[in-house]
Each structure stands twice: as C-alpha cells, then as structure tokens.
Design an enzyme around this catalytic site. Sequence first.
Site, PDB file in Angstrom:
ATOM      1  N   GLY A  50      38.710  43.771 -33.896  1.00  0.00           N
ATOM      2  CA  GLY A  50      37.448  43.304 -34.665  1.00  0.00           C
ATOM      3  C   GLY A  50      37.592  42.991 -36.214  1.00  0.00           C
ATOM      4  O   GLY A  50      37.709  41.996 -36.765  1.00  0.00           O
ATOM      5  N   SER A  78      36.322  39.946 -23.124  1.00  0.00           N
ATOM      6  CA  SER A  78      35.204  40.728 -23.962  1.00  0.00           C
ATOM      7  C   SER A  78      35.527  40.770 -25.361  1.00  0.00           C
ATOM      8  O   SER A  78      34.663  41.112 -26.326  1.00  0.00           O
ATOM      9  CB  SER A  78      34.827  41.944 -23.275  1.00  0.00           C
ATOM     10  OG  SER A  78      35.811  42.906 -23.520  1.00  0.00           O
ATOM     11  N   LEU A  80      36.864  38.143 -27.309  1.00  0.00           N
ATOM     12  CA  LEU A  80      36.938  36.875 -27.929  1.00  0.00           C
ATOM     13  C   LEU A  80      35.626  36.676 -28.586  1.00  0.00           C
ATOM     14  O   LEU A  80      35.585  35.689 -29.564  1.00  0.00           O
ATOM     15  CB  LEU A  80      37.243  35.912 -26.847  1.00  0.00           C
ATOM     16  CG  LEU A  80      38.479  36.000 -26.038  1.00  0.00           C
ATOM     17  CD1 LEU A  80      38.492  34.730 -25.383  1.00  0.00           C
ATOM     18  CD2 LEU A  80      39.754  36.206 -27.158  1.00  0.00           C
ATOM     19  N   ARG A  82      34.499  38.342 -31.146  1.00  0.00           N
ATOM     20  CA  ARG A  82      34.570  38.836 -32.567  1.00  0.00           C
ATOM     21  C   ARG A  82      35.974  38.804 -32.847  1.00  0.00           C
ATOM     22  O   ARG A  82      36.373  38.752 -34.168  1.00  0.00           O
ATOM     23  CB  ARG A  82      33.945  40.136 -32.831  1.00  0.00           C
ATOM     24  CG  ARG A  82      34.763  41.291 -31.972  1.00  0.00           C
ATOM     25  CD  ARG A  82      33.912  42.660 -31.709  1.00  0.00           C
ATOM     26  NE  ARG A  82      34.624  43.567 -31.041  1.00  0.00           N
ATOM     27  CZ  ARG A  82      34.833  43.460 -29.629  1.00  0.00           C
ATOM     28  NH1 ARG A  82      34.263  42.326 -28.956  1.00  0.00           N
ATOM     29  NH2 ARG A  82      35.452  44.367 -28.895  1.00  0.00           N
ATOM     30  N   CYS A 212      31.845  51.099 -30.715  1.00  0.00           N
ATOM     31  CA  CYS A 212      31.633  49.694 -30.459  1.00  0.00           C
ATOM     32  C   CYS A 212      31.404  49.348 -29.086  1.00  0.00           C
ATOM     33  O   CYS A 212      30.551  48.591 -28.386  1.00  0.00           O
ATOM     34  CB  CYS A 212      32.230  48.761 -31.319  1.00  0.00           C
ATOM     35  SG  CYS A 212      31.884  48.868 -33.081  1.00  0.00           S
ATOM     36  N   CYS A 369      28.054  57.204 -16.361  1.00  0.00           N
ATOM     37  CA  CYS A 369      27.572  56.439 -17.606  1.00  0.00           C
ATOM     38  C   CYS A 369      28.583  55.225 -17.524  1.00  0.00           C
ATOM     39  O   CYS A 369      28.966  54.819 -16.651  1.00  0.00           O
ATOM     40  CB  CYS A 369      27.695  57.336 -18.880  1.00  0.00           C
ATOM     41  SG  CYS A 369      29.260  57.946 -19.112  1.00  0.00           S
TER      42      CYS A 369
END
Length: 411
Positions: A50, A78, A80, A82, A212, A369
């Site tokens: 990022g 996933s 792409l 940012r 993130c 989770c």
Amino acid sequence: MSFAPLVEPAAELTIDEVRRYSRHLIIPDVGMTGQKRLKNAKVLVIGAGGLGSPALLYLAAAGVGTLGIAEFDTVDESNLQRQVIHGVSDIDKPKGQSAKESIAEINPYVEVVLHPERLDNDNVLDVFEGYDLIVDGTDNFATRYMVNDAAYFLKIPYVWGSIYRFDGQASVFAPWLRHEGDDLLSPSQVSDLPCYRCLYPEPPPPGMVPSCAEGGVLGVLCASIGAIQVNEAIKLITGIGDPIAGKLMIYDALEMEYRKLKVRKDPNCALCGEHATVTELIDYDAFCGAVSDEAAEAAVGSTISVTQLEHMLKERDNGERDFVLIDVREPNEAEINHIPGAVLIPKGEFLNGNALAQLPSDKQIVMHCKSGVRSAETLAIVKGAGYADAVHVGGGVVAWVSQIDPSQPTY
Ligand SMILES: [Zn+2]
C-alpha cells in the site's frame, strides 16, 4: 530547521537526464546539485504494498539512482485496490519483480535491487547495509520495531508511515541526526530527536489494533501517506526544507485535516535513551505477541482444523451432534465470505459481555474469525465464562476458503 544533505552529488547528469529532470532543475532549491544527490542516493523501500507502491513510483520518477525493494509476497487480486504499482497481469507474480518492471517503464535510469527474502533478525542488518535512507511501508508491529532498531544500530535514517481505514501517520526517525550548524556538539552529546520507540515504547496489546487486512484501508490513503514519505525522503537526500524528524504527521481523510505534533525524545527510551537496554536485535514476535497470553493458553487443546469443522457440520446436519458455530468477525466481513451455518456475533459483543447472554448453556460453542487471532481472544472469554468444551477454528475462514470452499472470495 534543516539538516545537512544525506548524499553527496553524483559527478554528472547525462543530457537525457537533464531533459528528463528539467522541472526539478529549474527549482532553485533543488537545481543541478540536488538532482545529482538524488542520482547518487540509495533508498531501500520496505514492502511494495500500500505505501511502497506510491513511494516507489515517485522515488523512481524523481530520479533516485538506486532503489532497493524488500518484499517477499506475491501480487493478489485484493491488492490492486491500492497497490498501484501492480496490474492485472502481475497477479501471482512476486511483488518485487512486478514493481521492478513498473519502475523500468517509468524511469530506466533507476537501478532496482530486489531483496525477496522475508526480513528477519538474521538478514535485516545485511539488507540495510549500504543504503542511505529507508522508507518503511510495513504493516505489522513486529517488523516495525525491528526496522527501527536495525536502522538505529546502522545509523540509517528512515521515513515511517502507517495507515488504517481513513487515518494515516508519518514521521522521520533518526535520533543521531544533527541540525545543520550544530557541528559544535561533541560526539558524546545525544541529539534531541526521537526514535519510533520514543513515540511508541510498547506495542499495542495483541488483538487490540486490527491490521488493514482485518479492518480495511481506503486505497487512496496509501497515496496521501506514501507521498508524504517520498517528500521527506527527497528533503533528507538533498538537504532542503525542514524534515518531520521530531514531529508526527497525523492525517484524517474524512475531516481532510493534517495535524503536526511535536514528538519528544524519551530520555528513558529502551533504544536511544541514556541507559538503553535494547543494545542488539531482540525477539520481535515475542515482544509484540501474535495473540495475548490468555488467548494462547485458551487455544491449547481447544483448536480444531477446518477439516474437523467440515466433519462436525456434516454430523450436525445428520442429527448426530449439536453445537453453535459463531463467526466473531464484523458484518461487512461476513458479506465477503462465510462458513455455512455460522451465526454472526462480532468480537466486541464478547468484550462488552453482551454475547455471553446469547449463548446456549447446553451446547458446545465453536468460534471462528478471519485467521484465528480474534477467535482465540473470544475463546478465552467464553472458556472463562464456564464453557469448558468451547473450541475455535485454527486459520479461520481463510483456511476454510483455501481448503474447503475455493469458490468463495478471500480478502
Ligand atoms: Zn528512542
């Protein structure tokens, strides 16, 4: 208040380089000398993700002569949203290689050095050696503390950035740098500038600060903070302006507000203080803890695999057993992928006690989770409330999608 330039100027710029960098050259503060310093500079960018993506693109375009890229990961779809240095045709390619190819397209005068190994205590000092400056785009606390300590031991300044959802932070850490004109300071006098540990002496408790990958990040925030990092890198290399060493930039994208806070050196800092206790690299995973001690303890003997869960779900469908499967992620995560038959009760409901009132007392509790960190935390709470046979799913929904149901997307 400026610092002496970090880098000596290169001998000359070629005619092609003069043409390419002309918009820099006509800024009096940069000029020919500043551009030659950029040409001679060796900058290591940690992570081509990022923050690393915009940082590498602009450092390359600016004419930094040597760019190191420390990155072990491969490009995922996933990313792409940012990580703009990578494209669709780069999916599954090593990120370092993908970034190198993009840089060659932007500026062929940049030499790119790839460091494709995961940074750890055994290699970090060797990788850092020889660079003038480090731009840190790491996304986890263990690596961040390791980068801070290694850069301090080698006396390499570094520009730090961090991002989460709509919030970003950036600073420059170089506690040994002297302000220009401070030459009269004797070597025994320490500078008044802080390091990362002065700002954050302790990592947050495990599970308290989501990454993130767990909490999300607005893609364009990476450009906002990555651009600040490149800006500071150029100032340090060329010796212009007032770098944000000793200050913390805080950016709020929703309020569109930048704030600059003073960060004081901590005289008791474990690394750069007068009585330092961290005098060599430490065990950063243990320092930052993957999960809390309570969660780790609760998970021992109470962790099942996704294959076991699949078997248990079949038995439940056949009426051979009964249990409650609880997804402790947030609702927007459960919209992306899910394990069939799971009931959503976010982790926060366990922390505030509301979830316990909803649990049946006569059934086994099974929790999952995204990756198994949050569910280990809730497992500790549920077991503490008397559910001795409660278990959680190791690897979480990530493992479920990769091993049981690849038709679902990951995130
Ligand atoms: Zn410090």
